[in-house]
Motif scaffolding. Structure first.
Motif, mmCIF file in Angstrom:
data_model
loop_
_atom_site.group_PDB
_atom_site.id
_atom_site.type_symbol
_atom_site.label_atom_id
_atom_site.label_comp_id
_atom_site.label_asym_id
_atom_site.label_seq_id
_atom_site.Cartn_x
_atom_site.Cartn_y
_atom_site.Cartn_z
ATOM 1 N N GLY A 12 0.785 -1.235 0.000
ATOM 2 C CA GLY A 12 0.000 0.000 0.000
ATOM 3 C C GLY A 12 0.813 1.280 0.000
ATOM 4 N N CYS A 13 2.035 1.231 -0.504
ATOM 5 C CA CYS A 13 2.903 2.413 -0.472
ATOM 6 C C CYS A 13 2.496 3.484 -1.489
ATOM 7 C CB CYS A 13 4.360 2.022 -0.699
ATOM 8 S SG CYS A 13 4.722 1.389 -2.357
ATOM 9 N N GLY A 14 1.806 3.086 -2.562
ATOM 10 C CA GLY A 14 1.341 4.038 -3.559
ATOM 11 C C GLY A 14 2.371 4.482 -4.574
ATOM 12 N N ARG A 15 3.559 3.904 -4.531
ATOM 13 C CA ARG A 15 4.597 4.302 -5.491
ATOM 14 C C ARG A 15 4.173 4.007 -6.920
ATOM 15 N NH1 ARG A 15 10.209 2.253 -2.882
ATOM 16 N NH2 ARG A 15 10.907 2.743 -4.995
ATOM 17 N N CYS A 16 3.442 2.920 -7.125
ATOM 18 C CA CYS A 16 2.958 2.563 -8.471
ATOM 19 C C CYS A 16 2.023 3.641 -9.010
ATOM 20 C CB CYS A 16 2.268 1.208 -8.452
ATOM 21 S SG CYS A 16 0.878 1.096 -7.291
ATOM 22 N N ALA A 17 1.149 4.133 -8.161
ATOM 23 C CA ALA A 17 0.190 5.160 -8.577
ATOM 24 C C ALA A 17 0.905 6.452 -8.957
ATOM 25 C CB ALA A 17 -0.821 5.419 -7.464
ATOM 26 N N GLY A 18 1.993 6.728 -8.282
ATOM 27 C CA GLY A 18 2.742 7.951 -8.546
ATOM 28 C C GLY A 18 3.459 7.967 -9.882
ATOM 29 N N VAL A 19 3.716 6.792 -10.455
ATOM 30 C CA VAL A 19 4.457 6.750 -11.718
ATOM 31 C C VAL A 19 3.609 6.335 -12.918
ATOM 32 C CG1 VAL A 19 6.675 6.330 -10.600
ATOM 33 C CG2 VAL A 19 5.291 4.385 -11.360
ATOM 34 N N CYS A 20 2.380 5.937 -12.711
ATOM 35 C CA CYS A 20 1.529 5.479 -13.818
ATOM 36 C C CYS A 20 1.214 6.657 -14.740
ATOM 37 C CB CYS A 20 0.234 4.866 -13.286
ATOM 38 S SG CYS A 20 -0.868 4.296 -14.616
ATOM 39 N N PRO A 21 1.694 6.614 -16.000
ATOM 40 C CA PRO A 21 1.454 7.746 -16.897
ATOM 41 C C PRO A 21 -0.007 7.905 -17.297
ATOM 42 C CG PRO A 21 2.497 5.965 -18.099
ATOM 43 C CD PRO A 21 2.479 5.560 -16.649
ATOM 44 N N GLY A 22 -0.793 6.855 -17.148
ATOM 45 C CA GLY A 22 -2.219 6.929 -17.478
ATOM 46 C C GLY A 22 -3.097 7.225 -16.275
ATOM 47 N N SER A 23 -2.489 7.413 -15.108
ATOM 48 C CA SER A 23 -3.220 7.654 -13.853
ATOM 49 C C SER A 23 -4.278 6.581 -13.606
ATOM 50 C CB SER A 23 -3.866 9.045 -13.852
ATOM 51 O OG SER A 23 -2.886 10.041 -13.991
ATOM 52 N N LEU A 24 -3.916 5.322 -13.871
ATOM 53 C CA LEU A 24 -4.857 4.215 -13.735
ATOM 54 C C LEU A 24 -4.781 3.526 -12.373
ATOM 55 C CD1 LEU A 24 -4.291 2.558 -17.225
ATOM 56 C CD2 LEU A 24 -6.143 4.101 -16.548
ATOM 57 N N SER A 28 -6.483 1.646 -2.755
ATOM 58 C CA SER A 28 -7.900 1.538 -2.392
ATOM 59 C C SER A 28 -8.119 1.842 -0.909
ATOM 60 C CB SER A 28 -8.406 0.124 -2.691
ATOM 61 O OG SER A 28 -7.820 -0.796 -1.791
ATOM 62 N N GLN A 29 -9.368 1.918 -0.516
ATOM 63 C CA GLN A 29 -9.701 2.149 0.890
ATOM 64 C C GLN A 29 -9.217 1.011 1.775
ATOM 65 O OE1 GLN A 29 -13.926 2.899 1.044
ATOM 66 N NE2 GLN A 29 -13.669 5.043 0.447
ATOM 67 N N SER A 30 -9.065 -0.181 1.198
ATOM 68 C CA SER A 30 -8.566 -1.318 1.981
ATOM 69 C C SER A 30 -7.032 -1.306 2.085
ATOM 70 C CB SER A 30 -9.052 -2.634 1.387
ATOM 71 O OG SER A 30 -8.585 -2.779 0.061
ATOM 72 N N GLY A 31 -6.385 -0.296 1.456
ATOM 73 C CA GLY A 31 -4.952 -0.117 1.634
ATOM 74 C C GLY A 31 -4.054 -0.858 0.657
ATOM 75 N N VAL A 32 -4.617 -1.325 -0.451
ATOM 76 C CA VAL A 32 -3.810 -2.002 -1.468
ATOM 77 C C VAL A 32 -4.019 -1.333 -2.825
ATOM 78 C CG1 VAL A 32 -3.747 -4.238 -0.284
ATOM 79 C CG2 VAL A 32 -5.577 -3.753 -1.899
ATOM 80 N N ALA A 33 -3.050 -1.512 -3.700
ATOM 81 C CA ALA A 33 -3.135 -0.916 -5.031
ATOM 82 C C ALA A 33 -4.219 -1.586 -5.851
ATOM 83 C CB ALA A 33 -1.797 -1.043 -5.739
ATOM 84 N N GLU A 34 -4.847 -0.807 -6.706
ATOM 85 C CA GLU A 34 -5.824 -1.337 -7.643
ATOM 86 C C GLU A 34 -5.751 -0.529 -8.932
ATOM 87 O OE1 GLU A 34 -9.617 -1.048 -5.706
ATOM 88 O OE2 GLU A 34 -9.823 1.079 -6.148
ATOM 89 N N ILE A 35 -6.145 -1.170 -10.028
ATOM 90 C CA ILE A 35 -6.156 -0.508 -11.326
ATOM 91 C C ILE A 35 -7.601 -0.228 -11.710
ATOM 92 C CG2 ILE A 35 -5.993 -2.718 -12.543
ATOM 93 C CD1 ILE A 35 -4.369 -1.152 -14.729
ATOM 94 N N SER A 36 -7.862 0.996 -12.144
ATOM 95 C CA SER A 36 -9.241 1.385 -12.444
ATOM 96 C C SER A 36 -9.752 0.752 -13.731
ATOM 97 C CB SER A 36 -9.348 2.912 -12.527
ATOM 98 O OG SER A 36 -8.487 3.408 -13.536
ATOM 99 N N SER A 37 -8.894 0.607 -14.719
ATOM 100 C CA SER A 37 -9.338 0.065 -16.006
ATOM 101 C C SER A 37 -8.188 -0.717 -16.644
ATOM 102 C CB SER A 37 -9.785 1.208 -16.917
ATOM 103 O OG SER A 37 -10.218 0.705 -18.154
ATOM 104 N N PRO A 38 -8.091 -2.016 -16.372
ATOM 105 C CA PRO A 38 -6.968 -2.816 -16.889
ATOM 106 C C PRO A 38 -6.781 -2.733 -18.400
ATOM 107 C CG PRO A 38 -8.208 -4.081 -15.287
ATOM 108 C CD PRO A 38 -8.986 -2.820 -15.553
ATOM 109 N N ARG A 39 -7.850 -2.627 -19.156
ATOM 110 C CA ARG A 39 -7.702 -2.593 -20.608
ATOM 111 C C ARG A 39 -7.087 -1.293 -21.110
ATOM 112 N NH1 ARG A 39 -13.653 -1.703 -23.189
ATOM 113 N NH2 ARG A 39 -12.627 -0.249 -24.547
ATOM 114 N N ASP A 40 -7.050 -0.262 -20.264
ATOM 115 C CA ASP A 40 -6.430 1.005 -20.648
ATOM 116 C C ASP A 40 -4.935 1.062 -20.318
ATOM 117 O OD1 ASP A 40 -8.807 1.969 -21.663
ATOM 118 O OD2 ASP A 40 -9.372 2.992 -19.807
ATOM 119 N N CYS A 41 -4.423 0.019 -19.686
ATOM 120 C CA CYS A 41 -3.002 -0.032 -19.314
ATOM 121 C C CYS A 41 -2.143 0.074 -20.570
ATOM 122 C CB CYS A 41 -2.702 -1.341 -18.577
ATOM 123 S SG CYS A 41 -0.975 -1.543 -18.126
#
Length: 104
Positions: A12-24, A28-41
């Motif tokens: 749950g560090c959020g480093r992945c979210a900080g570097v995602c160029p698509g802001s995907l 989450s509220q449960s404290g783990v990373a999630e992708i909003s739209s996998p097909r847009d990756c």
């Protein structure tokens, strides 16, 4: 191509979210990373390189010869290590020295 997040490994560090160029990606509220739209990756692998717990893997589909292979990334003793786990359970690692990666 798309990523897969192993929520049991995510810290749950959020480093992945900080570097995602698509802001995907987001934490989450449960404290783990999630992708909003996998097909847009975009398949850029930035999140793989940033994740300190190797919770993110890239699914390499048949269209690029992956046939269900999962790719993860880590750094070991200054080397970039790309690890590939095939659908049959076999694996291989490709080590790249970033200091010499672009020498011709």
């Amino acid at each position: 191509m798309s990523i897969r997040i192993d929520t049991s490994r995510c810290i749950g560090c959020g480093r992945c979210a900080g570097v995602c160029p698509g802001s995907l990606l987001r934490v989450s509220q449960s404290g783990v990373a999630e992708i909003s739209s996998p097909r847009d990756c975009w398949g850029c692998c930035s999140c793989l390189k940033e994740c300190p717990s190797r919770a993110i893997s890239m699914y390499l589909g048949a269209d690029i010869g992956g046939r269900g292979t999962q790719m993860t990334f880590t750094r070991i003793k200054g080397l970039n290590c790309w690890m590939f786990t095939r659908a049959d359970g076999s694996s291989m690692t490709v080590e790249v020295d970033p200091k010499n990666a672009n020498k011709y």
